[in-house]
Design a protein around this motif. Structure first.
Motif, PDB file in Angstrom:
ATOM      1  N   ASN A  19      47.802   2.202 108.332  1.00 18.06           N
ATOM      2  CA  ASN A  19      47.574   3.629 108.575  1.00 18.06           C
ATOM      3  C   ASN A  19      48.001   4.463 107.369  1.00 18.06           C
ATOM      4  O   ASN A  19      47.304   5.416 106.992  1.00 18.06           O
ATOM      5  CB  ASN A  19      48.317   4.089 109.829  1.00 18.06           C
ATOM      6  N   GLU A  20      49.129   4.113 106.772  1.00 21.79           N
ATOM      7  CA  GLU A  20      49.576   4.844 105.582  1.00 21.79           C
ATOM      8  C   GLU A  20      48.600   4.630 104.423  1.00 21.79           C
ATOM      9  O   GLU A  20      48.278   5.572 103.699  1.00 21.79           O
ATOM     10  CB  GLU A  20      50.986   4.405 105.180  1.00 21.79           C
ATOM     11  N   PHE A  21      48.133   3.388 104.256  1.00 21.50           N
ATOM     12  CA  PHE A  21      47.147   3.112 103.209  1.00 21.50           C
ATOM     13  C   PHE A  21      45.869   3.917 103.430  1.00 21.50           C
ATOM     14  O   PHE A  21      45.308   4.475 102.480  1.00 21.50           O
ATOM     15  CB  PHE A  21      46.788   1.630 103.161  1.00 21.50           C
ATOM     16  N   LEU A  51      43.156  10.600 100.712  1.00 24.35           N
ATOM     17  CA  LEU A  51      43.580  11.599  99.733  1.00 24.35           C
ATOM     18  C   LEU A  51      43.020  11.279  98.346  1.00 24.35           C
ATOM     19  O   LEU A  51      42.589  12.174  97.625  1.00 24.35           O
ATOM     20  CB  LEU A  51      45.111  11.664  99.657  1.00 24.35           C
ATOM     21  N   LYS A  52      43.028   9.993  97.995  1.00 24.18           N
ATOM     22  CA  LYS A  52      42.493   9.596  96.689  1.00 24.18           C
ATOM     23  C   LYS A  52      41.024   9.979  96.556  1.00 24.18           C
ATOM     24  O   LYS A  52      40.568  10.389  95.494  1.00 24.18           O
ATOM     25  CB  LYS A  52      42.627   8.076  96.501  1.00 24.18           C
ATOM     26  N   GLY A  53      40.289   9.838  97.652  1.00 22.27           N
ATOM     27  CA  GLY A  53      38.866  10.164  97.635  1.00 22.27           C
ATOM     28  C   GLY A  53      38.597  11.635  97.396  1.00 22.27           C
ATOM     29  O   GLY A  53      37.511  12.012  96.948  1.00 22.27           O
ATOM     30  N   SER A  54      39.585  12.470  97.677  1.00 15.27           N
ATOM     31  CA  SER A  54      39.371  13.909  97.500  1.00 15.27           C
ATOM     32  C   SER A  54      39.883  14.414  96.150  1.00 15.27           C
ATOM     33  O   SER A  54      39.854  15.619  95.892  1.00 15.27           O
ATOM     34  CB  SER A  54      40.038  14.684  98.641  1.00 15.27           C
ATOM     35  N   ALA A  55      40.325  13.497  95.289  1.00 10.47           N
ATOM     36  CA  ALA A  55      40.808  13.915  93.961  1.00 10.47           C
ATOM     37  C   ALA A  55      39.631  14.407  93.121  1.00 10.47           C
ATOM     38  O   ALA A  55      38.545  13.840  93.137  1.00 10.47           O
ATOM     39  CB  ALA A  55      41.501  12.750  93.262  1.00 10.47           C
ATOM     40  N   LYS A  56      39.850  15.482  92.411  1.00  7.08           N
ATOM     41  CA  LYS A  56      38.817  16.052  91.537  1.00  7.08           C
ATOM     42  C   LYS A  56      38.616  15.153  90.315  1.00  7.08           C
ATOM     43  O   LYS A  56      39.509  14.415  89.909  1.00  7.08           O
ATOM     44  CB  LYS A  56      39.243  17.446  91.070  1.00  7.08           C
ATOM     45  N   ASN A  57      37.448  15.254  89.742  1.00  3.96           N
ATOM     46  CA  ASN A  57      37.116  14.461  88.565  1.00  3.96           C
ATOM     47  C   ASN A  57      37.518  15.216  87.294  1.00  3.96           C
ATOM     48  O   ASN A  57      36.687  15.658  86.517  1.00  3.96           O
ATOM     49  CB  ASN A  57      35.619  14.136  88.558  1.00  3.96           C
ATOM     50  N   ASN A  58      38.840  15.385  87.142  1.00  6.24           N
ATOM     51  CA  ASN A  58      39.375  16.042  85.953  1.00  6.24           C
ATOM     52  C   ASN A  58      40.767  15.469  85.690  1.00  6.24           C
ATOM     53  O   ASN A  58      41.208  14.558  86.383  1.00  6.24           O
ATOM     54  CB  ASN A  58      39.405  17.565  86.124  1.00  6.24           C
ATOM     55  N   SER A  87      49.263   9.118  90.867  1.00  7.09           N
ATOM     56  CA  SER A  87      50.449   9.321  91.698  1.00  7.09           C
ATOM     57  C   SER A  87      50.263   8.676  93.074  1.00  7.09           C
ATOM     58  O   SER A  87      51.182   8.053  93.613  1.00  7.09           O
ATOM     59  CB  SER A  87      50.718  10.820  91.846  1.00  7.09           C
ATOM     60  N   LEU A  88      49.068   8.832  93.638  1.00 11.08           N
ATOM     61  CA  LEU A  88      48.784   8.229  94.944  1.00 11.08           C
ATOM     62  C   LEU A  88      48.788   6.697  94.858  1.00 11.08           C
ATOM     63  O   LEU A  88      49.256   6.018  95.779  1.00 11.08           O
ATOM     64  CB  LEU A  88      47.448   8.736  95.487  1.00 11.08           C
ATOM     65  N   SER A  89      48.288   6.165  93.759  1.00  7.51           N
ATOM     66  CA  SER A  89      48.321   4.708  93.559  1.00  7.51           C
ATOM     67  C   SER A  89      49.755   4.202  93.501  1.00  7.51           C
ATOM     68  O   SER A  89      50.088   3.163  94.088  1.00  7.51           O
ATOM     69  CB  SER A  89      47.584   4.318  92.281  1.00  7.51           C
ATOM     70  N   THR A  90      50.600   4.939  92.816  1.00  3.52           N
ATOM     71  CA  THR A  90      52.016   4.575  92.742  1.00  3.52           C
ATOM     72  C   THR A  90      52.645   4.633  94.133  1.00  3.52           C
ATOM     73  O   THR A  90      53.437   3.753  94.498  1.00  3.52           O
ATOM     74  CB  THR A  90      52.759   5.516  91.769  1.00  3.52           C
ATOM     75  N   GLU A  91      52.281   5.638  94.892  1.00  2.00           N
ATOM     76  CA  GLU A  91      52.809   5.754  96.256  1.00  2.00           C
ATOM     77  C   GLU A  91      52.328   4.594  97.128  1.00  2.00           C
ATOM     78  O   GLU A  91      53.084   4.066  97.944  1.00  2.00           O
ATOM     79  CB  GLU A  91      52.395   7.095  96.874  1.00  2.00           C
ATOM     80  N   MET A  92      51.093   4.169  96.942  1.00  2.00           N
ATOM     81  CA  MET A  92      50.565   3.025  97.695  1.00  2.00           C
ATOM     82  C   MET A  92      51.352   1.755  97.357  1.00  2.00           C
ATOM     83  O   MET A  92      51.654   0.956  98.250  1.00  2.00           O
ATOM     84  CB  MET A  92      49.080   2.824  97.423  1.00  2.00           C
ATOM     85  N   GLN A  93      51.700   1.587  96.105  1.00  2.12           N
ATOM     86  CA  GLN A  93      52.507   0.432  95.708  1.00  2.12           C
ATOM     87  C   GLN A  93      53.883   0.484  96.360  1.00  2.12           C
ATOM     88  O   GLN A  93      54.416  -0.532  96.810  1.00  2.12           O
ATOM     89  CB  GLN A  93      52.643   0.360  94.189  1.00  2.12           C
ATOM     90  N   ALA A  94      54.450   1.676  96.422  1.00  2.99           N
ATOM     91  CA  ALA A  94      55.761   1.844  97.058  1.00  2.99           C
ATOM     92  C   ALA A  94      55.688   1.525  98.552  1.00  2.99           C
ATOM     93  O   ALA A  94      56.593   0.889  99.105  1.00  2.99           O
ATOM     94  CB  ALA A  94      56.281   3.260  96.844  1.00  2.99           C
ATOM     95  N   VAL A  95      54.610   1.947  99.192  1.00  2.00           N
ATOM     96  CA  VAL A  95      54.414   1.654 100.619  1.00  2.00           C
ATOM     97  C   VAL A  95      54.324   0.143 100.826  1.00  2.00           C
ATOM     98  O   VAL A  95      54.979  -0.423 101.718  1.00  2.00           O
ATOM     99  CB  VAL A  95      53.147   2.369 101.158  1.00  2.00           C
ATOM    100  N   ALA A  96      53.531  -0.523  99.995  1.00  2.00           N
ATOM    101  CA  ALA A  96      53.372  -1.972 100.109  1.00  2.00           C
ATOM    102  C   ALA A  96      54.708  -2.682  99.914  1.00  2.00           C
ATOM    103  O   ALA A  96      55.053  -3.602 100.669  1.00  2.00           O
ATOM    104  CB  ALA A  96      52.348  -2.470  99.102  1.00  2.00           C
TER     105      ALA A  96
END
Length: 100
Positions: free
Chosen positions: A36-38, A44-51, A60-69
């Motif tokens: 569920n957290e993933f 949220l990652k899908g809504s990141a702007k292309n900039n 930052s979200l990828s780092t948070e996903m690693q921390a969750v794992a």
């Protein structure tokens, strides 16, 4: 005295069986929580702007996903180790019931 020891042994087996089931449930429940957290972080990652700001946020979200794992792996590893001990104790307790 023999009957009392048998009843105590049976009670010990039941307690260990409950502890095994509870620990297995904890692991399964924790895995659902992790998924569920993933899912929330992927959304949220899908809504990141292309900039640049979006790329930074995505990192930052990828780092948070690693921390969750890592968090869930650590908790599950501890419970897996506990399960090994409980199952060994359960086998011993069952074996003790069979002995005359």
């Amino acid at each position: 005295a023999r009957m009392l020891r048998k009843m105590q042994g049976e009670r010990r087996v039941q307690e260990l069986e409950r502890a095994v089931k509870a620990t297995e449930w904890n692991i399964a429940n924790r895995n659902v929580q992790m998924q569920n957290e993933f899912a929330a972080l992927r959304q949220l990652k899908g809504s990141a702007k292309n900039n640049l700001a979006g790329a930074t946020w995505e990192q930052s979200l990828s780092t948070e996903m690693q921390a969750v794992a890592t968090k869930y792996k650590s908790l599950n590893d501890a419970d897996q180790e506990r399960l090994k001990i409980l199952r060994s104790d359960l086998a011993d307790a069952k074996q003790a019931l069979v002995k005359p």
